[in-house]
Scaffold this active site. Sequence first.
Site, PDB file in Angstrom:
ATOM      1  N   ASP A 383       0.852  -1.569   0.060  1.00  0.00           N
ATOM      2  CA  ASP A 383      -0.588   0.182  -0.329  1.00  0.00           C
ATOM      3  C   ASP A 383       0.643   1.558   0.086  1.00  0.00           C
ATOM      4  O   ASP A 383       2.013   1.337   0.381  1.00  0.00           O
ATOM      5  CB  ASP A 383      -0.787   0.091   1.668  1.00  0.00           C
ATOM      6  CG  ASP A 383      -2.267   0.968   1.582  1.00  0.00           C
ATOM      7  OD1 ASP A 383      -2.101   1.573   0.490  1.00  0.00           O
ATOM      8  OD2 ASP A 383      -2.392   1.506   2.469  1.00  0.00           O
ATOM      9  N   GLU A 386       2.550   5.085  -3.790  1.00  0.00           N
ATOM     10  CA  GLU A 386       2.568   6.118  -5.663  1.00  0.00           C
ATOM     11  C   GLU A 386       4.310   6.345  -5.634  1.00  0.00           C
ATOM     12  O   GLU A 386       3.909   6.919  -6.688  1.00  0.00           O
ATOM     13  CB  GLU A 386       1.557   6.521  -5.395  1.00  0.00           C
ATOM     14  CG  GLU A 386      -0.547   6.136  -5.095  1.00  0.00           C
ATOM     15  CD  GLU A 386      -0.502   5.506  -3.792  1.00  0.00           C
ATOM     16  OE1 GLU A 386       0.472   5.589  -3.389  1.00  0.00           O
ATOM     17  OE2 GLU A 386      -0.507   4.151  -4.446  1.00  0.00           O
ATOM     18  N   ASP A 458      -9.054   3.706  -2.296  1.00  0.00           N
ATOM     19  CA  ASP A 458     -10.059   4.202  -0.708  1.00  0.00           C
ATOM     20  C   ASP A 458     -11.831   4.840  -2.038  1.00  0.00           C
ATOM     21  O   ASP A 458     -11.248   6.329  -1.913  1.00  0.00           O
ATOM     22  CB  ASP A 458      -9.292   5.585  -0.615  1.00  0.00           C
ATOM     23  CG  ASP A 458      -7.980   4.689   0.283  1.00  0.00           C
ATOM     24  OD1 ASP A 458      -8.002   3.224   0.412  1.00  0.00           O
ATOM     25  OD2 ASP A 458      -7.313   5.402   0.516  1.00  0.00           O
TER      26      ASP A 458
HETATM   27  C1  GLC Z   1      -4.675   3.587   2.916  1.00  0.00           C
HETATM   28  C2  GLC Z   1      -4.834   2.010   2.147  1.00  0.00           C
HETATM   29  C3  GLC Z   1      -6.200   1.155   2.727  1.00  0.00           C
HETATM   30  C4  GLC Z   1      -5.843   0.933   3.873  1.00  0.00           C
HETATM   31  C5  GLC Z   1      -5.683   2.327   5.055  1.00  0.00           C
HETATM   32  C6  GLC Z   1      -4.777   1.636   6.377  1.00  0.00           C
HETATM   33  O1  GLC Z   1      -5.876   4.460   2.743  1.00  0.00           O
HETATM   34  O2  GLC Z   1      -5.840   2.350   0.559  1.00  0.00           O
HETATM   35  O3  GLC Z   1      -7.015   0.087   1.994  1.00  0.00           O
HETATM   36  O4  GLC Z   1      -6.920   0.559   4.451  1.00  0.00           O
HETATM   37  O5  GLC Z   1      -4.584   2.923   3.695  1.00  0.00           O
HETATM   38  O6  GLC Z   1      -3.497   1.056   6.006  1.00  0.00           O
END
Ligand code: GLC
Length: 791
Positions: A383, A386, A458
């Site tokens: 995650d 980017e 998200d």
């Molecule tokens: C980011 C991710 C989401 C995750 C959050 C906490 O917003 O896109 O899926 O739950 O981080 O890790």
Amino acid sequence: MIKLGNLTSVMESADGLDLLTDSVLLKVQCISSKTIRIFEPKSQQKASYAINETAHINSYELIETSGHFELISTSYKLIIQKMPLRLRFETNDGIVLSEDDAGLGTIWDSGGVTCYKTLQSGERFFGLGEKTGGLDKAGKQYRNWNTDAYGYTPSTDPLYVSCPFYIGMCHNRFYGLFLNNHSESVFNFGAANNRFSFFQANDGILDYFLIAGPTPANILEEYTALTGRMTLPPLWSLGFQQCRYSYFPSADVIRVAKTFREKKLPADVIYFDIHYMQDYKVFTWHKEHFSDPIEIIRMLKELDFHPVVILDPGVKIEEGYHVYEDGIANDVFVKYPDGELYSGGAWLGWCHFPDFTNPNVRTWWAKYVEHFTSLGIEGFWNDMNEPAVWGHHMPSILLFDQDGTSGTHRDAHNVYGMQMSRATMEGATAGLVGLRPFVLTRATFSGGQRYSAVWTGDNHSNDDHLMLGAKLVTGMGLSGFPFTGNDLGGFTGDAGASLYRRWIAQATFQPLMRGHSMINSKEAEPWSFGEETLEIARNYLGLRYALLPHIYSLFYESTQNGMPPARTLVFEYGTEWKIFSNPFEHQFTLGQHLLVCPVESETKIAKVYLPQGNWYHFLNDTIYEGGREHLIELQNDTIPLYAKAGGIIPMQSIVQSTNELNDGTVRIHIYFGAPGNYTFYEDDGIHIDQTNENHALRKLHLSTNQFKIDRQVGKYNSAYKNLRLYLHGFEHTAAIFNGNAVNICSENFRFMPAISNFDPYEAYPDTSKMIERLHYLEVPYSPNEIIIAFI
Ligand code: GLC
């Protein structure tokens, strides 16, 4: 500003054709009978992370006339105009697919390069990866710059993934265009003008591929031959995945997993979001909440759950933290040009960022991933890659290795997430010795399909995102990313029961089926919306697991030719203009024969467009004529689903997880009315097939009066002993198998049980879900050829 200029010489050499003008040198390479590459053969060429295969040079014929050259290959021609140099890509029967704008051609300006193409009459544009907007992107402009797009809307651009590849359609013909440059790029599909489309790389050189069809499937096959294909994921990752930000402490994870089992909700995966870590520090465990990770993982496995853990790239700057100290010792973090380490903000405060474009850093990261596999973890979730930093503007001057070609953040940004998932995949593969890992990423780039599945970030709990989600998934599929899905129910906001129901119905047919929700949002597990929704969720999860033989076969197909499991109608019905309008642009097929029409939460009467052919209502076998719109009345637990005449869909008994054995009978549904073919693939679902023999691969063929299964290829012992063949629309009364008559039996049949126990006085059982007295026959299922003739 530099323009293309006039062609002054043409030189043929072993690696292509050199076109020299009074200002630039371009090289043209025939990569295959369908694909041509046009690029600047310059030393500032950066490592291409997208291209997997080194280019082969195909033969071609070159003819010169007074005003131009013609380069002729098997399925295309490139017309090279001399004064000034302009390129026109045509089918070899002379239909223009893509041509340089006569006045503008290609222009180098402000360190970037833009290639202008004449907008063809009625030209349509599809794909470009994870992009919002319509299925047809004509009239829009998009930017490729991986972005943490928290709170995005149906028109936000850019999102998390960059994929400078699209499929165009003009004069009823398709072509593909791939810009092989991972710096920031812009694609204009005739936005704010009626003259040209353009693609522009803001840094680096001109390097692009044109791909001749004729079909979108051919183009995707060529594109994925260049940029690579996914390897088969573990079967368990195709089951239902439940996530939340975050389940903690570990007892809560166990509670959720147990509830799935108690409530008979099939599922395979549960996620550990950031709270499993100590102070959000990557590769740590929270001392209180996850004090005994090995035991938690063991307990989950005992419940037939696979844990998937989140890994964020930022490493907290903290003396005594082993990953930080080791990172410093190994010099893995991104620096400014003056040598100072870059610090950026993330969940945990200030951190340094590993340079994943450096092979040594990937190896460094992979060791930590490998260590996690020794705890029993087989799934990793990348995650914030980017990369996302608080404030969003990571300085552009930061230095990156770029696999020895060195560059700045401007060059490396779009491949950062992809290289993180590459490092993660490498570590997991090494650690799991022979078992298939599952890697999921938020950010990636063209070719990233080789390393991971992708989810669309998200999203929000509303109908706009429910519908957008379908288009994002199929748009990604058209762009080489087969394994994708949306956060079911929506990540931010609170889903209501009706939204959740329609979303789980749609997600049943998405390649990645994952529920997820934001911290402090209402609970969003299948049982959180009341008894009726629980039962509906159970039915859809059951259907997902029953369909796994089909879904898995589609994943196999994708490894062979790049075709995604969930397909926009452009693949087969691109010349039927209705498919481009709302709401039909959301429709997709799961494979070739199962049509899914996403609908909003409160829709009671859905408008669907059925393409050419005859279609069977999947739940009650009513036959609908294709090539036109239909209005369909819906119960709150259904979405319109159709099987095509000629369709073949293998299914199995419902299991609670992919670890549970099915009942040994493969149920193949066949739909009368047209010939059909199918590739049915089976293996053990967890091991990497090193020998390429440990599978059972079978071609299935349907004609008016015969169903044939070719002899098995591969040595795998099928999980099935019996074949139950469900006959939809057949009026035959007898069948012959191996020279003997077989009985055609009939039963009241349901793909999904009717909703029964929430209100005994209500009007269920719902006949829309019942195929009354469906005919079937049963024969032994053996590796030998199976022929069933209908009489
Ligand atoms: C980011 C991710 C989401 C995750 C959050 C906490 O917003 O896109 O899926 O739950 O981080 O890790």
